[in-house]
Design a protein around this motif. Structure first.
Motif, short mmCIF file in Angstrom:
data_model
loop_
_atom_site.label_atom_id
_atom_site.label_comp_id
_atom_site.label_asym_id
_atom_site.label_seq_id
_atom_site.Cartn_x
_atom_site.Cartn_y
_atom_site.Cartn_z
N VAL A 183 -0.17 -92.15 44.71
CA VAL A 183 0.19 -92.45 43.53
C VAL A 183 0.20 -91.40 42.62
O VAL A 183 -0.15 -90.37 42.79
N PHE A 184 1.34 -91.67 41.54
CA PHE A 184 1.68 -90.38 40.79
C PHE A 184 1.47 -90.74 39.38
O PHE A 184 1.52 -91.73 38.84
N ASP A 185 1.22 -89.70 38.77
CA ASP A 185 0.71 -89.80 36.98
C ASP A 185 2.24 -90.03 36.13
O ASP A 185 2.94 -89.10 36.04
N GLN A 186 2.46 -91.19 35.63
CA GLN A 186 3.72 -91.34 35.06
C GLN A 186 3.67 -90.88 33.56
O GLN A 186 4.62 -90.88 32.99
N THR A 187 2.45 -90.57 33.18
CA THR A 187 2.24 -90.14 31.74
C THR A 187 2.99 -88.83 31.55
O THR A 187 3.16 -88.34 30.46
N LYS A 188 3.32 -88.05 32.58
CA LYS A 188 3.97 -86.88 32.71
C LYS A 188 5.56 -87.28 32.24
O LYS A 188 6.35 -86.06 32.01
N PHE A 189 6.07 -88.14 32.21
CA PHE A 189 7.52 -88.40 32.08
C PHE A 189 7.81 -89.19 30.86
O PHE A 189 8.92 -89.30 30.28
N SER A 190 6.81 -89.82 30.19
CA SER A 190 7.09 -90.40 28.84
C SER A 190 5.83 -90.92 28.06
O SER A 190 4.74 -90.64 28.57
N ASN A 191 5.84 -91.10 26.68
CA ASN A 191 5.00 -91.35 25.96
C ASN A 191 4.35 -93.13 26.24
O ASN A 191 5.35 -93.85 26.00
N ALA A 192 3.33 -93.12 26.94
CA ALA A 192 3.11 -94.58 27.43
C ALA A 192 3.10 -95.55 26.30
O ALA A 192 3.53 -96.85 26.27
N SER A 193 2.49 -95.17 25.23
CA SER A 193 2.28 -95.99 24.04
C SER A 193 3.61 -96.49 23.43
O SER A 193 3.68 -97.58 22.77
N LYS A 194 4.74 -95.86 23.68
CA LYS A 194 6.08 -96.32 23.28
C LYS A 194 7.00 -96.81 24.14
O LYS A 194 7.53 -97.84 23.96
N SER A 195 6.66 -96.33 25.51
CA SER A 195 7.64 -96.86 26.54
C SER A 195 7.01 -97.95 27.22
O SER A 195 7.91 -98.61 27.75
N GLY A 196 5.82 -98.09 27.28
CA GLY A 196 5.06 -99.06 28.05
C GLY A 196 5.02 -98.79 29.54
O GLY A 196 4.34 -99.79 30.12
N LEU A 197 5.07 -97.73 29.94
CA LEU A 197 4.94 -97.44 31.13
C LEU A 197 3.62 -97.46 31.72
O LEU A 197 2.65 -97.17 30.58
N ALA A 198 3.14 -97.71 32.84
CA ALA A 198 1.83 -97.72 33.11
C ALA A 198 1.37 -96.33 33.45
O ALA A 198 2.22 -95.42 33.28
N ALA A 199 -0.02 -95.97 33.46
CA ALA A 199 -0.44 -94.61 33.62
C ALA A 199 0.17 -94.22 35.09
O ALA A 199 0.19 -92.97 35.17
N ALA A 200 0.25 -95.06 36.04
CA ALA A 200 0.66 -94.43 37.40
C ALA A 200 1.77 -95.56 38.07
O ALA A 200 1.77 -96.66 37.77
N GLY A 201 2.63 -94.78 38.83
CA GLY A 201 3.40 -95.56 39.99
C GLY A 201 2.94 -94.98 41.23
O GLY A 201 2.27 -94.35 41.72
N TYR A 202 3.92 -95.52 42.21
CA TYR A 202 3.71 -95.20 43.56
C TYR A 202 4.96 -94.54 44.10
O TYR A 202 5.94 -94.82 43.67
N LEU A 203 4.70 -93.68 45.15
CA LEU A 203 5.77 -92.99 45.72
C LEU A 203 5.41 -92.78 47.30
O LEU A 203 4.40 -92.56 47.64
N TYR A 204 6.23 -93.36 48.13
CA TYR A 204 6.35 -93.36 49.41
C TYR A 204 7.26 -92.42 50.28
O TYR A 204 8.44 -92.20 50.01
#
Length: 379
Positions: A254-275
């Motif tokens: 699981v990786f932290d998506q908040t490092k890549f965008s402002n979640a409150s504006k982009s709608g990205l979840a807090a985390a995504g997955y990487l395999y």
């Protein structure tokens, strides 16, 4: 700007009920956050970066491919509409008063009017793909997207289930028409699978609801069709594949998506997955060869919605093929965002709900995912 992936083993991840709203607890076995800087990221051949998606994720994959065609070398579209189709007026369109926040922008509409929501998916007979080709060419001339000449030579895979009620018959064919303006269909670069009797779903070899039914709510939008959508798209994009191998839970992070965008504006979840397959893990195989990268965009139903994202990560069949064929899999995630039914369902933006530049390189969701890819490529 350099972004560092913040990762934790998926087997040790705890997600509270608010994950869909952007809250996530990421714990490592040692109770410390595991930070893997670029020095420990897999080596990826930048010429092998491809993407795919289903439904809103397929819509997003189309616009991401077109906008970043210099860096993306192939696309898989499981029920997706053409580039900027959702916001473009065609001569036969029926208009409505501009009160629908689901269609906040319309190209070519008279003042005070907008389009019927999902006109491309429900009324493909209204769509003129040549208008959308012209739109892409104009945007490329301004630099808002990459030169569309980059699309030539890419491989394109399209899929629509014969029972799909969301993208009616003919809808995905308009996406085929759009791509046919750039990619030679005669040399096999474009493939269209339209014979599988699925609903609006991602088809698998042996997991999910019975094909063409919704008899297993746990398998929402994933259907057991005795047909591997993952194998179909990856083999079209990369050529002959080795048979799938069991994927390793410890390789799914699981990786932290908040490092890549402002979640409150982009709608990205807090985390995504990487395999990261075993042979691509620099920590375990420091002398290993460069691996491929494939990005998969889920449909509406991000983390905390209906389980679709989590099921897609674990049961779509991508990770087993990735393990066998040295393909790093990136699974970005959307959360509930905005004020419309679609955004609250965790859909990707293919309707300009994040702004007029939503489908360009500067679109907030587009730029965030591009930063994720660049981070993995060490650029």
């Amino acid at each position: 700007e350099t972004h560092t992936f913040l990762l934790a083993h998926a087997s040790s991840v705890k997600m509270n009920s608010g994950f869909g709203l952007g809250f996530v607890t990421i714990l490592c076995v040692t109770t410390e956050l595991c930070i893997f800087g670029n020095s420990m990221m897999p080596i990826i051949d930048s010429s092998t970066v491809t993407i795919s998606g289903i439904s809103s994720g397929a819509d997003f994959a189309v616009q991401f491919h077109v906008a970043f065609s210099e860096n993306i070398h192939g696309v898989g579209i499981f029920a997706g509409q053409p580039f900027q189709c959702a916001v473009t007026r065609f001569p036969n369109d029926q208009l409505q008063n501009k009160t629908d926040p689901s269609v906040p922008i319309c190209i070519g509409c008279p003042k005070g009017t907008t389009l019927v929501y999902d006109h491309c998916k429900n009324h493909p007979q209204w769509v003129d793909a040549t208008d959308l080709v012209a739109t892409a060419e104009k945007l490329a001339q301004t630099g808002a997207i990459d030169n569309v000449s980059n699309i030539r030579g890419d491989r394109v895979f399209l899929y629509r289930g014969t029972k799909d009620p969301c993208y009616v018959a003919g809808a995905v064919s308009k996406t085929l028409e759009f791509y046919s303006a750039f990619v030679d269909r005669l040399d096999g670069s474009i493939a269209f699978e339209g014979s599988i009797p699925s609903l609006h779903a991602f088809p698998t070899l042996n997991w999910g609801s019975t094909c063409g039914t919704n008899d297993n709510p746990t398998g929402s939008y994933i259907e057991n069709c005795n047909y591997s959508g993952a194998a179909a798209v990856l083999s079209h994009l990369y050529g002959t594949l080795r048979p799938p191998q069991p994927f390793k839970e410890e390789s799914l992070t699981v990786f932290d998506q908040t490092k890549f965008s402002n979640a409150s504006k982009s709608g990205l979840a807090a985390a995504g997955y990487l395999y990261v397959p075993s042979r691509c893990d620099k920590d375990k195989n420091p002398t290993g060869a460069a691996c491929k990268l494939h990005v998969f965009f889920h449909g509406c139903g991000g983390p905390g919605q209906d389980g679709f994202f989590i099921n897609a990560v674990h049961h779509s069949g991508f990770n087993e093929l990735a393990e066998a064929n040295d393909i790093v899999m990136l699974f970005p995630a959307m959360s509930a965002w905005g004020s419309t039914h679609q955004t609250q369902s965790g859909c990707w933006d293919a309707y300009a709900q994040t702004g007029a530049n939503y489908a360009t390189k500067n679109g907030i969701q587009m730029a965030a995912v591009k930063r994720m890819i660049d981070s993995l490529l060490h650029t």
